[in-house]
Design a protein around this motif. Sequence first.
Motif, short mmCIF file in Angstrom:
data_model
loop_
_atom_site.label_atom_id
_atom_site.label_comp_id
_atom_site.label_asym_id
_atom_site.label_seq_id
_atom_site.Cartn_x
_atom_site.Cartn_y
_atom_site.Cartn_z
N THR A 67 0.73 -1.07 0.00
CA THR A 67 -0.12 -0.13 0.14
C THR A 67 1.02 1.50 -0.05
OG1 THR A 67 -1.68 1.32 1.18
CG2 THR A 67 -0.10 -0.23 2.68
N SER A 68 0.25 2.44 -0.54
CA SER A 68 1.27 3.50 -0.43
C SER A 68 1.21 4.13 0.85
CB SER A 68 0.47 4.46 -1.36
OG SER A 68 0.34 3.98 -2.88
N GLU A 69 0.36 4.03 1.84
CA GLU A 69 0.26 4.48 3.18
C GLU A 69 0.82 3.62 4.29
OE1 GLU A 69 -3.76 5.65 3.86
OE2 GLU A 69 -3.91 6.38 1.65
N ASP A 70 1.64 4.14 4.92
CA ASP A 70 2.29 3.41 6.15
C ASP A 70 2.75 1.80 5.70
OD1 ASP A 70 2.74 3.43 8.75
OD2 ASP A 70 1.14 2.35 9.29
N GLU A 71 3.45 1.97 4.65
CA GLU A 71 3.97 0.64 4.33
C GLU A 71 5.37 0.22 4.95
OE1 GLU A 71 3.79 -1.25 -0.03
OE2 GLU A 71 5.79 -0.27 0.25
N SER A 72 5.69 -0.99 5.39
CA SER A 72 6.70 -1.43 6.06
C SER A 72 7.97 -1.31 4.90
CB SER A 72 6.81 -2.81 6.26
OG SER A 72 7.95 -3.57 6.79
N GLU A 73 9.03 -0.75 5.53
CA GLU A 73 10.18 -0.56 4.62
C GLU A 73 10.89 -2.00 4.18
OE1 GLU A 73 13.34 1.57 6.44
OE2 GLU A 73 11.94 3.22 7.08
N LEU A 74 10.35 -3.16 4.79
CA LEU A 74 10.62 -4.23 4.05
C LEU A 74 10.08 -4.66 2.81
CD1 LEU A 74 10.47 -6.39 7.70
CD2 LEU A 74 12.46 -5.92 6.17
N VAL A 75 8.90 -4.17 2.56
CA VAL A 75 8.47 -4.45 1.19
C VAL A 75 9.40 -4.11 0.01
CG1 VAL A 75 6.71 -3.55 -0.42
CG2 VAL A 75 6.02 -4.28 1.84
N ALA A 76 10.01 -2.95 0.06
CA ALA A 76 11.18 -2.86 -0.83
C ALA A 76 12.15 -3.59 -0.85
CB ALA A 76 11.37 -1.23 -1.07
N VAL A 77 12.49 -3.91 0.25
CA VAL A 77 13.80 -4.76 0.47
C VAL A 77 13.38 -6.46 -0.19
CG1 VAL A 77 15.01 -6.27 2.16
CG2 VAL A 77 14.56 -3.91 2.60
N TYR A 78 11.98 -6.67 0.12
CA TYR A 78 11.57 -8.08 -0.54
C TYR A 78 11.54 -8.04 -1.85
CZ TYR A 78 11.06 -9.34 4.45
OH TYR A 78 10.92 -9.84 5.92
N MET A 79 10.96 -6.88 -2.42
CA MET A 79 10.60 -6.77 -4.08
C MET A 79 12.17 -6.79 -4.51
SD MET A 79 7.88 -3.64 -4.38
CE MET A 79 6.37 -4.15 -4.10
N GLU A 80 12.92 -6.05 -3.94
CA GLU A 80 14.62 -6.12 -4.70
C GLU A 80 15.10 -7.45 -4.48
OE1 GLU A 80 18.75 -3.92 -4.55
OE2 GLU A 80 17.25 -3.39 -2.88
N ARG A 81 14.99 -8.18 -3.56
CA ARG A 81 15.29 -9.41 -3.54
C ARG A 81 14.75 -10.36 -4.44
NH1 ARG A 81 14.99 -11.69 2.56
NH2 ARG A 81 16.33 -9.93 3.04
N TYR A 82 13.56 -10.19 -4.62
CA TYR A 82 12.77 -11.28 -5.46
C TYR A 82 13.22 -10.96 -6.88
CZ TYR A 82 9.07 -14.21 -7.61
OH TYR A 82 8.40 -14.80 -8.61
N LEU A 83 13.04 -9.80 -7.20
CA LEU A 83 13.34 -9.23 -8.70
C LEU A 83 14.85 -9.76 -8.98
CD1 LEU A 83 11.43 -6.09 -9.08
CD2 LEU A 83 10.77 -8.26 -9.90
N THR A 84 15.80 -9.41 -8.29
CA THR A 84 17.13 -10.02 -8.35
C THR A 84 17.25 -11.52 -8.54
OG1 THR A 84 18.19 -8.21 -7.06
CG2 THR A 84 19.39 -9.84 -7.44
N GLU A 126 20.01 -10.77 -23.35
CA GLU A 126 19.38 -11.91 -22.96
C GLU A 126 18.52 -11.57 -21.71
OE1 GLU A 126 20.56 -16.18 -21.22
OE2 GLU A 126 21.35 -15.68 -23.28
N VAL A 127 17.34 -11.82 -21.62
CA VAL A 127 16.37 -11.51 -20.47
C VAL A 127 15.89 -12.70 -20.09
CG1 VAL A 127 14.57 -10.34 -19.58
CG2 VAL A 127 15.93 -9.23 -21.32
N THR A 128 15.97 -13.16 -18.62
CA THR A 128 15.32 -14.39 -18.31
C THR A 128 14.13 -13.78 -17.16
OG1 THR A 128 17.33 -15.76 -18.46
CG2 THR A 128 15.42 -16.49 -16.80
N ASN A 129 13.13 -13.89 -17.37
CA ASN A 129 12.04 -13.46 -16.44
C ASN A 129 11.16 -14.60 -15.91
OD1 ASN A 129 9.63 -12.32 -15.26
ND2 ASN A 129 9.61 -10.67 -16.99
N GLN A 130 11.23 -15.05 -14.83
CA GLN A 130 10.67 -15.90 -14.08
C GLN A 130 9.61 -15.31 -12.97
OE1 GLN A 130 14.28 -17.89 -12.36
NE2 GLN A 130 14.29 -19.67 -14.22
N VAL A 131 9.27 -13.96 -13.16
CA VAL A 131 8.68 -13.37 -12.13
C VAL A 131 7.30 -14.12 -11.88
CG1 VAL A 131 7.24 -11.20 -11.63
CG2 VAL A 131 9.80 -11.20 -12.20
N LEU A 132 6.93 -14.43 -10.85
CA LEU A 132 5.49 -15.08 -10.35
C LEU A 132 5.28 -16.52 -10.74
CD1 LEU A 132 3.25 -12.10 -10.28
CD2 LEU A 132 4.29 -13.06 -8.38
#
Length: 168
Positions: A67-84, A126-132
């Motif tokens: 959510t845009s409001e009052d979101e945990s800072e961990l969300v961005a950390v997890y997103m970056e980790r997952y996308l990496t 070359e792009v490998t995309n295994q997202v979701l």
Amino acid sequence: MKSIPVLIAFLILPFLMSNEAEHEYYVSVTEVEYVQKEQSLQIITQIYTDDFETLIRKRYDDSLTLTSEDESELVAVYMERYLTDKLRLKVNGAEIKFNFLGKEYKEGITYCYLEIENLPAIQSIEVTNQVLFDVFEDQENIVRLKLLNQNKSFLLVPEKDTCMLNFK
């Protein structure tokens, strides 16, 4: 014949991406554009926010909400980790790490902004995309490459999760 699924995906994508209600298709779109003047690859990955939230809850922390409001800072950390882990790029045969610049939410879609700097010349990508793919068995990922006056789109599925363009 291979271009028919990509064409169909592009025709239905506006309807899918604008619907905030639950959806029956699982698709993401990743745009990779080379900005020669800046010698960088600029990447935008669009993922349904509810799908990304499902993934983050299953994989990392089941109490988090995107959510845009009052979101945990961990969300961005997890997103970056997952996308990496799930989105990998090779330029001229060498794997290159991207910088996670940030994310934003718009109309039920999470936009993740990534960049790879200091790329003076691109002979191949070359792009490998295994997202979701690890969450939804019907997941499809569209990759749009805009490089060196070429525009090419690919539809990636779990059985074929990599695409490549050569400029040699």
